[in-house]
Design an enzyme around this catalytic site. Structure first.
Site, PDB file in Angstrom:
ATOM      1  N   TYR A 108     -11.525   1.408  -0.141  1.00  0.00           N
ATOM      2  CA  TYR A 108     -11.531   0.711  -1.427  1.00  0.00           C
ATOM      3  C   TYR A 108     -12.712  -0.248  -1.479  1.00  0.00           C
ATOM      4  CZ  TYR A 108      -9.810  -1.577  -5.638  1.00  0.00           C
ATOM      5  OH  TYR A 108      -9.691  -2.047  -6.919  1.00  0.00           O
ATOM      6  N   TYR A 145       2.152  -5.062  -5.505  1.00  0.00           N
ATOM      7  CA  TYR A 145       2.341  -4.170  -6.638  1.00  0.00           C
ATOM      8  C   TYR A 145       3.070  -4.893  -7.769  1.00  0.00           C
ATOM      9  CZ  TYR A 145       1.247  -0.764  -2.995  1.00  0.00           C
ATOM     10  OH  TYR A 145       0.643  -0.091  -1.973  1.00  0.00           O
ATOM     11  N   ARG A 173      -2.815  -5.343  -1.779  1.00  0.00           N
ATOM     12  CA  ARG A 173      -2.371  -5.993  -3.008  1.00  0.00           C
ATOM     13  C   ARG A 173      -0.856  -5.929  -3.161  1.00  0.00           C
ATOM     14  NH1 ARG A 173      -6.629  -6.137  -7.159  1.00  0.00           N
ATOM     15  NH2 ARG A 173      -8.481  -5.039  -6.418  1.00  0.00           N
ATOM     16  N   CYS A 214      -0.878  -7.817   9.580  1.00  0.00           N
ATOM     17  CA  CYS A 214      -1.728  -8.720   8.803  1.00  0.00           C
ATOM     18  C   CYS A 214      -1.952  -9.997   9.600  1.00  0.00           C
ATOM     19  CB  CYS A 214      -1.087  -9.045   7.449  1.00  0.00           C
ATOM     20  SG  CYS A 214      -1.982 -10.284   6.486  1.00  0.00           S
ATOM     21  N   CYS A 259       2.086   7.697 -26.050  1.00  0.00           N
ATOM     22  CA  CYS A 259       3.404   7.278 -26.556  1.00  0.00           C
ATOM     23  C   CYS A 259       3.350   5.871 -27.130  1.00  0.00           C
ATOM     24  CB  CYS A 259       4.456   7.374 -25.454  1.00  0.00           C
ATOM     25  SG  CYS A 259       4.019   6.509 -23.925  1.00  0.00           S
ATOM     26  N   CYS A 272      -3.252  -7.608   4.777  1.00  0.00           N
ATOM     27  CA  CYS A 272      -2.387  -6.799   3.913  1.00  0.00           C
ATOM     28  C   CYS A 272      -3.027  -6.598   2.541  1.00  0.00           C
ATOM     29  CB  CYS A 272      -1.008  -7.456   3.758  1.00  0.00           C
ATOM     30  SG  CYS A 272      -1.055  -9.091   3.015  1.00  0.00           S
ATOM     31  N   TRP A 327      -4.988  -3.141   5.590  1.00  0.00           N
ATOM     32  CA  TRP A 327      -6.383  -2.759   5.367  1.00  0.00           C
ATOM     33  C   TRP A 327      -7.295  -3.515   6.323  1.00  0.00           C
ATOM     34  CZ3 TRP A 327      -7.849   0.516   1.140  1.00  0.00           C
ATOM     35  CH2 TRP A 327      -6.773   0.917   0.334  1.00  0.00           C
ATOM     36  N   HIS A 361       6.232   4.551 -19.841  1.00  0.00           N
ATOM     37  CA  HIS A 361       6.500   5.306 -21.078  1.00  0.00           C
ATOM     38  C   HIS A 361       7.064   4.380 -22.140  1.00  0.00           C
ATOM     39  CE1 HIS A 361       7.189   8.855 -23.446  1.00  0.00           C
ATOM     40  NE2 HIS A 361       8.482   8.571 -23.580  1.00  0.00           N
TER      41      HIS A 361
END
Length: 803
Positions: free
Chosen positions: A231, A195, A193, A171, A307, A191, A181, A763
């Site tokens: 992307y 997470y 995103r 980067c 759920c 660099c 990227w 979940h």
């Protein structure tokens, strides 16, 4: 044609009776009611029995992940996740009511030609049609199918002479060597995103797009002769670039010689789906849980990431208000249901509530490999599949109408809103949650105060991470991770519940408050208190938040949430003796003296900051305008509260304009919207004022009227929207909606927990206290809870303690 089913499916005891005229389906206990009401006699009776399934390499048969790992982000496609398709043997026959006389094929042959033809065509149509369950089920889905980017064909590439080496990427801002990227317009290598769990990149590629508008980037390390991850920041999705080889060659990259060195985004998503789907992740400490069956202990099938809905509805139907409204009156509700009950909110909620509370469907699910039923119960139930309910409550909603995972808190508020709209007369069960909050703002310069009230349904508790009691342990674990110690333990921050409550109740300092007493901006303190205490209190732990760079993240915390709660000390006291109120003088308008131009004077720097975060320009302008140029924080709060508005990105229209707020003529207001607001306890004049102030948008009008209660004090309001003259004794009731009030002492009876890195994945399960026993509801599994993880919950439900 779609067959419309009740809770009873074809494999349920008694089978399914389908009206051969309307194609509505009924269980055996309701078909006679339909016959008596409509006079219909002919029904197609469908019963089916489950075939035994053989074990194969793709299914372990024990509830564990497939033995054969998926290699494709897809469902029902070779290499993807498997869809469990049950195999059945069906028996079909025509039955005539009320005698329940069966019509055999021999009987049909003796009937007149016109009768035989019509019956045969009806039977064929019913059997060929898709049922609602089939129509809503995910049969096939390919998450790797990508669309061609609208920017690919004419992508502008700068002739800057930049050449990118085939390996060794870093980067250009932070020297990160993973998740790298390259922008396909100017060749910048940055660099990706960050997470949700804090890993990944540092968002430098995204920030570069926000600064330049260059839309496409390719993930270096995923380039092969067959393609690469591309992307589109502008389209906010993974896309195809049909000219990728040409675009890469512009920066000296030969696509045909490249080899894959990093996991693609698809591979990362597959890993997450496998990890999240493991039963061990959500099971209590690996213990063997004892299955429970009976009334109020009914499981719900997961309809593809449903759920969140299952957990919320399980909790709601333990509350007496919802039981009395929908289940106690189910016979009356069904008798009064419209001709198409599938579109009737009250009918579908009552059907779901009866299914959960009756115990009729709380039976062990048969083991497909156990024909004689001799094996021990596995915890799975036949349960109910709320397909029709989900389709109805999600209809028209951009998120709840999909099969994607959603935020349980957002769904709870969405459902409460639907209850409000559909309870225009009679009891309203959502009143169990409704309470008033009082905000007291004191101008620090004049010491004069302002009081406002608003309606809430949920208490949102912030998580003060700086109050963790295990700071040293957290710092040590972080130091070991930074040094690359792979054996460093995962340490969860321990936050006292009292610290969360203090963060909610302590005074907030307002630095840009416009004081009507001094006619200028000054500092003020804001204190929030309960103006009423509801029968049932919902507390949300705000685990999902934004980092300093506005990247969403989930806080991994343990909070010692108490079993009992006393909030009496947080009751609002109202205006104090001798306290002066701020004069009711409006702030100066955001208008230039030039009447013809009528342009708002906006803080350009605040607008720019909001735009840099990725929000639409017009939304940013409105946020700054409607918060009175009071700074980035208040404008950001406005944006977060109005992102779902249908006109969020529409151009800013000033008051006095032809389509601005307050100019909608009364005759154009929606009568349905007016009736909805009136049913909440407001007068028609107040409802009209709210709708005219919000361009006739119902959700915004409801928000507006609840946040302007002090402005409505001069208007007559009473229960049911009657005027003061019509109310009992001619007394003026307090303004605003009906709320219940009582002591502020509560006990915990349920909580909903979330596992995963985001509300949009992972979940949900819920724990509910039933007869002093905690029970875990995990979709179709209903078991006695051994160690309810009360410290890890997301939504907590308390009920008032009656003394």
């Amino acid at each position: 044609m779609v067959i419309l089913e009740t809770n009873a499916g074809k494999e349920s005891e008694g089978g399914l009776y389908v009206c051969m005229n309307s194609f509505l389906g009924f269980g055996s206990q309701y078909v006679e009611r339909h016959h008596a009401r409509t006079g219909q006699r002919a029904y197609l009776h469908i019963t089916r029995t489950r075939k035994a399934k053989k074990e194969d390499d793709n299914n372990s048969g024990s509830g564990h992940p497939p033995k054969k790992k998926p290699t494709r982000l897809a469902i029902g496609i070779e290499g993807g996740f498997d869809v469990e398709l049950e195999q059945y043997e069906e028996d079909v026959k025509v039955v005539l009511l009320p005698e329940r006389q069966e019509v055999t094929s021999e009987d049909l042959a003796t009937m007149p030609d016109v009768v035989r033809e019509r019956v045969s065509l009806s039977m064929a149509g019913i059997m060929a049609a898709d049922s609602v369950s089939h129509a809503l089920q995910v049969q096939q889905w390919d998450g790797e199918v990508r669309q061609e980017s609208k920017h690919a064909a004419d992508l502008k590439q700068l002739d800057n002479g930049l050449k990118i080496p085939p390996t060794g990427w870093r980067c250009e801002v932070c020297d990160l060597q993973e998740n790298i990227w390259m922008n396909l317009t100017d060749g910048k290598v940055l660099c990706g995103r960050r997470y949700f769990d804090g890993s990944g990149g540092n968002n430098h590629a995204l920030l570069h797009f926000q600064e330049t508008g260059y839309p496409l980037a390719v993930k270096l390390g995923t380039i092969t002769p067959d393609g690469a991850d591309v992307y589109s920041y502008d389209e906010d999705d993974m896309v195809l670039d049909s000219k990728l080889a040409e675009h890469l060659a512009h920066f000296g990259i030969d696509m045909m010689t490249m080899e894959k060195t990093e996991r693609t985004m698809t591979e990362l998503e597959i890993a997450v789906n496998q990890r999240v789907g493991e039963w061990e992740v959500i099971q209590e400490s690996g213990t063997t849980l004892r299955p429970l069956f009976g009334p109020g202990l009914t499981g719900m099938k997961n309809l593809g990431n449903s759920c969140y809905l299952n957990s919320v509805m399980q909790v709601l139907f333990t509350i007496p208000d919802f039981q009395n409204k929908y289940v106690a009156n189910i016979d009356k509700i069904i008798d009064e249901a419209p001709s198409d009950p599938t579109q009737d909110f009250k009918t579908q909620v009552a059907k779901l509530g009866y299914g959960l509370l009756s115990g009729d469907y709380s039976k062990p699910a048969p083991d497909p490999g156990d024909e004689n039923g001799a094996s021990e119960p596995r915890g799975d139930q036949i349960g109910i599949a709320p397909r029709m309910f989900k389709a109805l409550v999600g209809r028209g909603h951009p998120e709840f109408s999909t099969n994607r995972q959603q935020d349980a808190q957002e769904f709870l508020l969405h459902f409460i809103n639907m209850v409000e709209r559909n309870c225009r007369s009679g009891s309203n069960p959502s009143e169990a949650f409704r309470f008033l909050v009082e905000d007291r703002i004191v101008c620090q310069q004049s010491q004069k105060a302002k009081y406002t009230q608003r309606v809430e349904y949920i208490v949102q508790l912030p998580v003060p991470m700086d109050q963790a009691t295990n700071t040293e342990e957290l710092q040590e674990a972080e130091r070991r991770r930074e040094e690359g110690d792979s054996s460093a333990p995962t340490v969860r921050a321990q936050i006292p519940f009292t610290a969360c409550m203090a963060a909610l109740s302590e005074p907030e300092i307002l630095t840009d408050f416009w004081s009507s007493a001094v006619q200028a901006k000054t500092a003020a303190t804001k204190m929030t208190r309960f103006a009423s205490f509801p029968d049932h209190l919902v507390i949300q732990i705000k685990k999902f938040t934004f980092g300093l760079d506005w990247v969403p993240k989930k806080l991994d915390v343990s909070i010692d949430v108490p079993d009992t709660l006393d909030l009496s000390a947080l009751r609002a006291t109202g205006q104090q003796p001798g306290e002066e109120l701020l004069p009711e003088v409006a702030p100066p308008p955001l208008m230039t003296p030039d009447v013809e131009v009528k342009a708002p004077v906006l803080d350009d720097s605040t607008v720019s900051q909001l735009c840099e975060m990725g929000f639409p320009l017009e939304a940013c302008r409105k946020a700054v305008y409607y918060t009175g140029n009071t700074g980035i924080d208040s404008a950001m709060n406005w944006i977060m509260g109005h992102m779902d508005d249908p006109d969020f990105s529409a151009p800013l229209v000033l008051p006095g304009g032809s389509s601005g707020p307050g100019t909608t003529p009364t005759e154009s207001l929606s009568e349905e919207h007016l009736a909805t607001i009136v049913s909440m306890g407001f007068s028609r004049d107040q409802a009209t004022k709210a709708l005219r102030a919000t361009s006739n948008v119902l959700d915004r009008a409801v928000d507006w009227i609840f946040s302007h209660l002090d402005d409505l004090e001069s208007m007559d309001v009473s229960e049911g929207g009657r005027s003061a003259a019509e109310s009992e004794g001619g007394r003026d009731p307090p303004p605003g909606p009906r709320v219940r009030d009582g002591p502020g002492k509560y006990e915990l009876f349920a909580f909903i927990s979330h596992m995963g890195t985001s509300t949009m994945c992972g979940h949900y399960v819920c724990h509910i206290k039933k007869d002093q026993q905690w029970v875990i509801f995990n979709d179709q599994k209903v078991c006695a809870s051994e160690k309810p993880p009360k410290d890890l919950g997301y939504l907590y439900f308390y009920r008032r303690v009656t003394e």
